[in-house]
Scaffold this motif. Structure first.
Motif, short mmCIF file in Angstrom:
data_model
loop_
_atom_site.label_atom_id
_atom_site.label_comp_id
_atom_site.label_asym_id
_atom_site.label_seq_id
_atom_site.Cartn_x
_atom_site.Cartn_y
_atom_site.Cartn_z
N SER B 99 0.80 -1.23 0.00
CA SER B 99 0.00 0.00 0.00
C SER B 99 0.83 1.27 0.00
O SER B 99 0.30 2.32 0.27
CB SER B 99 -0.91 0.01 1.23
OG SER B 99 -0.13 0.22 2.39
N ALA B 100 2.12 1.17 -0.30
CA ALA B 100 3.03 2.32 -0.20
C ALA B 100 3.11 2.83 1.23
O ALA B 100 3.57 3.93 1.47
CB ALA B 100 2.62 3.45 -1.14
N GLY B 101 2.64 2.00 2.15
CA GLY B 101 2.89 2.30 3.55
C GLY B 101 1.89 3.19 4.24
O GLY B 101 2.16 3.70 5.32
N GLY B 102 0.72 3.42 3.64
CA GLY B 102 -0.27 4.22 4.33
C GLY B 102 -0.82 3.50 5.54
O GLY B 102 -1.01 2.29 5.52
#
Lengths: 110, 114
Positions: B99-102
């Motif tokens: 999640s790209a780190g969210g």
């Protein structure tokens, strides 16, 4: 290492626009924006990745200037529901923790 | 489920007592983060996990704080011998590796030390 947010607080009338800025002295992998209402958990708004980009979500959008390591959150035609504290968070690399700024309190008046 | 479940919502402890907080991350989220939010609203990072392994513990006051994420159990944050300054809201957040780190945050546990 903590990103610097400005302004610290904003008071607007409904329908007015606001810009919240976030800057870092370090090279960033990503910038994250969250809104937190009093007594509640932060709610995710958007992520911007390095490479410089702009994103939009309804009347809330953001940009990330990779050269300057700065991000801005734009709130247009603000609504009462936009009130809260906005936090930017930054990551140095993909798996790192998010480091949050001190927050910008936004109060919208009817 | 699609929410990060934190329990209890409120916890009151006398100074010197132990406090234990729980966090069930979203299924499929392999990263868990703990933050402390004090009255000035600033988030202080405590510790992160990748699955059951400690990933980053640079924010933990090690002498009194400990945390675990064991398979098939909620993650936990334990404070031995609480102090007045530990009064804060403790947030847990989880993220998916793709999640790209969210983060998705839990609703927090308000710890009051009296």
């Amino acid at each position: 290492q903590q990103p610097v947010q400005s302004p610290q607080a904003v008071i607007l009338r409904e329908g007015e626009d606001a810009v919240i800025n976030c800057s870092s002295s370090k090279a960033l992998y990503s910038v994250h924006w969250y809104r937190q209402k009093h007594g509640e958990a932060p709610v995710f708004l958007m992520i911007l990745l390095k490479g410089g980009e702009q994103k939009g979500h309804d009347k809330i959008s953001a940009s990330f200037n990779e050269k300057k390591q700065q991000s801005s959150l734009y709130l247009t035609a603000s609504q009462l529901s936009y009130s809260g504290t906005y936090f930017c968070g930054t990551r140095m690399n993909r798996d790192d923790k998010i480091i949050f700024g001190k927050g910008t309190r936004l109060h919208i008046l009817p | 489920g699609e929410e990060v479940a934190q329990t209890p919502k409120h916890l009151v402890r006398g100074e010197g007592q132990k406090a234990k907080l729980y966090c069930a991350p979203i299924k499929g989220h392999s990263y868990v983060f703990w933050y402390q939010q004090v009255l000035k609203n600033e988030f202080k990072f405590l510790i992160s996990f990748q699955n059951e392994n400690v990933f980053d513990e640079t924010g933990m006051p090690k002498e009194r704080f400990s945390a675990k994420c064991l398979p098939n159990s909620p993650c936990s944050l334990e404070i031995q011998a609480t102090k007045l300054e530990d009064s804060a809201v403790y947030f847990c957040a989880s993220s998916h590796p793709d999640s790209a780190g969210g983060y998705t945050f839990g609703s927090g546990t308000r710890l009051t030390v009296v």
